[in-house]
Design a protein around this motif. Structure first.
Motif, PDB file in Angstrom:
ATOM      1  N   VAL A 145       0.657  -1.259   0.070  1.00  0.00           N
ATOM      2  CA  VAL A 145      -0.168   0.127   0.055  1.00  0.00           C
ATOM      3  C   VAL A 145       0.914   1.227  -0.074  1.00  0.00           C
ATOM      4  CG1 VAL A 145      -2.073  -1.156   0.963  1.00  0.00           C
ATOM      5  CG2 VAL A 145      -0.211   0.082   2.658  1.00  0.00           C
ATOM      6  N   THR A 146       1.975   1.192   0.620  1.00  0.00           N
ATOM      7  CA  THR A 146       2.901   2.339   0.432  1.00  0.00           C
ATOM      8  C   THR A 146       4.281   1.905   0.218  1.00  0.00           C
ATOM      9  OG1 THR A 146       3.627   4.366   1.637  1.00  0.00           O
ATOM     10  CG2 THR A 146       3.300   2.434   2.726  1.00  0.00           C
ATOM     11  N   ALA A 147       5.205   2.888   0.229  1.00  0.00           N
ATOM     12  CA  ALA A 147       6.852   2.405  -0.083  1.00  0.00           C
ATOM     13  C   ALA A 147       7.366   1.850   1.107  1.00  0.00           C
ATOM     14  CB  ALA A 147       7.469   3.726  -0.241  1.00  0.00           C
ATOM     15  N   ASP A 148       8.449   1.070   1.119  1.00  0.00           N
ATOM     16  CA  ASP A 148       8.940   0.205   2.182  1.00  0.00           C
ATOM     17  C   ASP A 148       9.505   1.415   3.220  1.00  0.00           C
ATOM     18  OD1 ASP A 148       8.107  -2.228   1.313  1.00  0.00           O
ATOM     19  OD2 ASP A 148      10.060  -2.494   0.475  1.00  0.00           O
ATOM     20  N   TYR A 149      10.163   2.270   2.666  1.00  0.00           N
ATOM     21  CA  TYR A 149      10.525   3.448   3.642  1.00  0.00           C
ATOM     22  C   TYR A 149       9.674   3.912   4.552  1.00  0.00           C
ATOM     23  CZ  TYR A 149       9.421   7.199   0.490  1.00  0.00           C
ATOM     24  OH  TYR A 149       8.920   8.094  -0.177  1.00  0.00           O
ATOM     25  N   ALA A 199      16.799   8.537  15.056  1.00  0.00           N
ATOM     26  CA  ALA A 199      15.982   7.733  13.969  1.00  0.00           C
ATOM     27  C   ALA A 199      15.386   8.239  12.970  1.00  0.00           C
ATOM     28  CB  ALA A 199      15.293   6.639  14.550  1.00  0.00           C
ATOM     29  N   ARG A 200      14.785   9.487  13.294  1.00  0.00           N
ATOM     30  CA  ARG A 200      14.089  10.293  12.285  1.00  0.00           C
ATOM     31  C   ARG A 200      15.329  11.107  11.469  1.00  0.00           C
ATOM     32  NH1 ARG A 200      13.455  15.200  10.949  1.00  0.00           N
ATOM     33  NH2 ARG A 200      14.738  15.938  12.692  1.00  0.00           N
ATOM     34  N   THR A 201      16.303  11.670  12.115  1.00  0.00           N
ATOM     35  CA  THR A 201      17.150  12.228  11.444  1.00  0.00           C
ATOM     36  C   THR A 201      17.772  11.239  10.590  1.00  0.00           C
ATOM     37  OG1 THR A 201      17.663  13.867  13.459  1.00  0.00           O
ATOM     38  CG2 THR A 201      19.519  13.497  11.785  1.00  0.00           C
ATOM     39  N   ASP A 202      18.131  10.024  11.013  1.00  0.00           N
ATOM     40  CA  ASP A 202      18.940   8.981   9.877  1.00  0.00           C
ATOM     41  C   ASP A 202      17.948   8.453   9.085  1.00  0.00           C
ATOM     42  OD1 ASP A 202      21.073   9.631  11.452  1.00  0.00           O
ATOM     43  OD2 ASP A 202      20.880   7.784  12.791  1.00  0.00           O
ATOM     44  N   SER A 203      16.622   8.936   8.822  1.00  0.00           N
ATOM     45  CA  SER A 203      15.521   8.288   8.081  1.00  0.00           C
ATOM     46  C   SER A 203      15.314   6.675   8.162  1.00  0.00           C
ATOM     47  CB  SER A 203      15.924   8.864   6.615  1.00  0.00           C
ATOM     48  OG  SER A 203      15.972  10.091   6.435  1.00  0.00           O
ATOM     49  N   ASP A 204      15.656   6.345   9.494  1.00  0.00           N
ATOM     50  CA  ASP A 204      15.566   5.074   9.889  1.00  0.00           C
ATOM     51  C   ASP A 204      13.983   4.725  10.372  1.00  0.00           C
ATOM     52  OD1 ASP A 204      15.763   2.415  10.746  1.00  0.00           O
ATOM     53  OD2 ASP A 204      17.143   2.941  12.652  1.00  0.00           O
ATOM     54  N   MET A 205      13.183   4.447   9.498  1.00  0.00           N
ATOM     55  CA  MET A 205      11.855   4.185   9.781  1.00  0.00           C
ATOM     56  C   MET A 205      11.595   2.947  10.650  1.00  0.00           C
ATOM     57  SD  MET A 205       9.124   5.943   9.681  1.00  0.00           S
ATOM     58  CE  MET A 205       7.357   5.487  10.152  1.00  0.00           C
ATOM     59  N   PRO A 206      12.275   1.728  10.676  1.00  0.00           N
ATOM     60  CA  PRO A 206      12.142   0.880  11.556  1.00  0.00           C
ATOM     61  C   PRO A 206      12.523   1.452  12.867  1.00  0.00           C
ATOM     62  CG  PRO A 206      13.157  -0.195   9.800  1.00  0.00           C
ATOM     63  CD  PRO A 206      13.119   1.223   9.535  1.00  0.00           C
ATOM     64  N   GLY A 207      13.593   2.109  13.139  1.00  0.00           N
ATOM     65  CA  GLY A 207      13.898   2.567  14.396  1.00  0.00           C
ATOM     66  C   GLY A 207      12.683   3.794  14.799  1.00  0.00           C
ATOM     67  N   VAL A 208      12.305   4.314  13.932  1.00  0.00           N
ATOM     68  CA  VAL A 208      11.251   5.334  14.474  1.00  0.00           C
ATOM     69  C   VAL A 208      10.108   4.421  15.010  1.00  0.00           C
ATOM     70  CG1 VAL A 208       9.469   6.846  13.906  1.00  0.00           C
ATOM     71  CG2 VAL A 208      11.731   7.190  12.813  1.00  0.00           C
ATOM     72  N   LEU A 209       9.768   3.444  14.423  1.00  0.00           N
ATOM     73  CA  LEU A 209       8.581   2.657  14.997  1.00  0.00           C
ATOM     74  C   LEU A 209       9.001   2.002  16.248  1.00  0.00           C
ATOM     75  CD1 LEU A 209       7.200   1.213  11.623  1.00  0.00           C
ATOM     76  CD2 LEU A 209       6.204   3.100  12.836  1.00  0.00           C
ATOM     77  N   LEU A 210      10.271   1.610  16.201  1.00  0.00           N
ATOM     78  CA  LEU A 210      10.738   0.920  17.492  1.00  0.00           C
ATOM     79  C   LEU A 210      10.496   1.830  18.500  1.00  0.00           C
ATOM     80  CD1 LEU A 210      11.741  -1.370  19.180  1.00  0.00           C
ATOM     81  CD2 LEU A 210      14.151  -0.787  18.256  1.00  0.00           C
ATOM     82  N   GLY A 211      11.193   3.034  18.307  1.00  0.00           N
ATOM     83  CA  GLY A 211      10.940   4.122  19.352  1.00  0.00           C
ATOM     84  C   GLY A 211       9.643   4.237  19.925  1.00  0.00           C
ATOM     85  N   ILE A 212       8.719   4.507  18.848  1.00  0.00           N
ATOM     86  CA  ILE A 212       7.307   4.748  19.456  1.00  0.00           C
ATOM     87  C   ILE A 212       6.712   3.534  20.047  1.00  0.00           C
ATOM     88  CG2 ILE A 212       4.988   4.875  18.450  1.00  0.00           C
ATOM     89  CD1 ILE A 212       6.452   6.365  15.790  1.00  0.00           C
ATOM     90  N   LEU A 213       6.900   2.501  19.706  1.00  0.00           N
ATOM     91  CA  LEU A 213       6.597   1.288  20.425  1.00  0.00           C
ATOM     92  C   LEU A 213       7.091   1.028  21.740  1.00  0.00           C
ATOM     93  CD1 LEU A 213       6.489  -1.658  17.678  1.00  0.00           C
ATOM     94  CD2 LEU A 213       4.524  -0.123  18.519  1.00  0.00           C
TER      95      LEU A 213
END
Length: 298
Positions: A67-71, A253-267
């Motif tokens: 449904v959307t891009a992997d990043y 993680a946001r600065t590095d455009s690390d989306m898995p890291g962003v979601l991990l931080g939120i979780l």
């Protein structure tokens, strides 16, 4: 028939008295029993586990459907690998503890300030008229609004973090206590004065115990404000000198455009907030409500 006892008819004085006595006897006969382990699993563990699995399944389906891009929406396995990497590096517990220790210390400071402030506002008409509206206004003010001012006043330091926590949590704790005290029946206060519980003794032995349900609700809300305030402060006022907490990890993680890291931080932020509530506040609330016969089924 002679020697046969008659049951008082309902609606008469004897019938009402008999019904009252039967009700009191029934209350006295109620005994708390330990909930069976299977019932705990069925009603307490299975629903949240099912909800988590359902969210993961929907997440995986969205990724597979593209449904959307992997990043933008990475696979759940990518978030798991980020978590595993932090664990193997030995940094996961340090990141979590940096934020949790700040949050708990700030909350305890807010508790020490908000409790006497709530008592003062609840018992003094002048103080309530003077600062009651201010407390209500501060409670509705987003805590993130205090971060720029705290940084200017105190610099990018732990003191700025604690200042933001206090400004966010103290009004909630104080207002929760005020709400609880407002619901205390005046009879309790008169009974306390009759037994000599006046002033500080009356507050400690009568007001606080009677206001516990509302007070605990204020504490829960105060912790929520403390945690949200801290995350906002760590996100905005990040600095290597402060150590790596959850908020700063999320910003990195946001600065590095690390989306898995962003979601991990939120979780992780979500997990800590839920864990503190389940470990500390929910058992305390159930115990208080059950002692008043208000939550037998919870």
């Amino acid at each position: 028939m002679a020697g046969t006892e008659t049951t008082p008819a309902p609606g008469t004085a004897e019938g009402d008295l008999a019904g009252l006595e039967a009700g009191l006897d029934a209350l006295d006969a109620v005994q708390e029993r330990r909930t069976p382990f299977g019932q705990v699993l069925l009603h307490k563990v299975l629903p949240p586990v099912t909800a988590v699995l359902l969210v993961l399944a929907v997440w995986k389906l969205l990724v597979v459907a593209g449904v959307t891009a992997d990043y933008k929406l990475p696979d759940p396995s990518a978030v798991w690998h980020s978590l595993r990497g932090l664990w193997l590096d030995g940094t996961l517990l340090g990141i979590v503890w940096t934020s949790v220790s700040r949050g708990l210390l700030g909350f305890l400071a807010a508790l020490a300030i908000g409790t006497p402030l709530g008592l003062l506002v609840a018992r003094s008409a002048f103080v309530r008229a003077a600062i009651g509206p201010i407390l209500s206004g501060l409670q509705s003010l987003p805590s993130v609004a205090w971060v720029p001012a705290a940084v200017i006043w105190l610099g990018i330091t732990d003191s700025a973090m604690y200042a933001v926590i206090l400004l966010g949590a103290v009004p909630s704790i104080a207002n929760g206590l005020v709400s609880g005290i407002d619901q205390v029946p005046p009879l309790y206060l008169r009974a306390g004065r009759t037994m000599g519980a006046t002033g500080a003794r009356g507050a400690w032995h009568v007001l606080l115990p009677a206001a516990l349900p509302g007070y605990i609700a204020g504490l829960k809300q105060g912790w929520a404000f403390s945690w949200r305030s801290l995350m906002a402060a760590e996100l905005i006022a990040s600095s290597p000198d402060l150590g790596l907490g959850l908020g700063q990890y999320l910003e990195n993680a946001r600065t590095d455009s690390d989306m898995p890291g962003v979601l991990l931080g939120i979780l992780l932020i979500l997990f800590v907030g839920i864990a503190i509530d389940l470990i500390v506040f929910s058992p305390l609330e159930r115990r208080v409500l059950r002692s008043r016969g208000l939550a037998a089924a919870r």
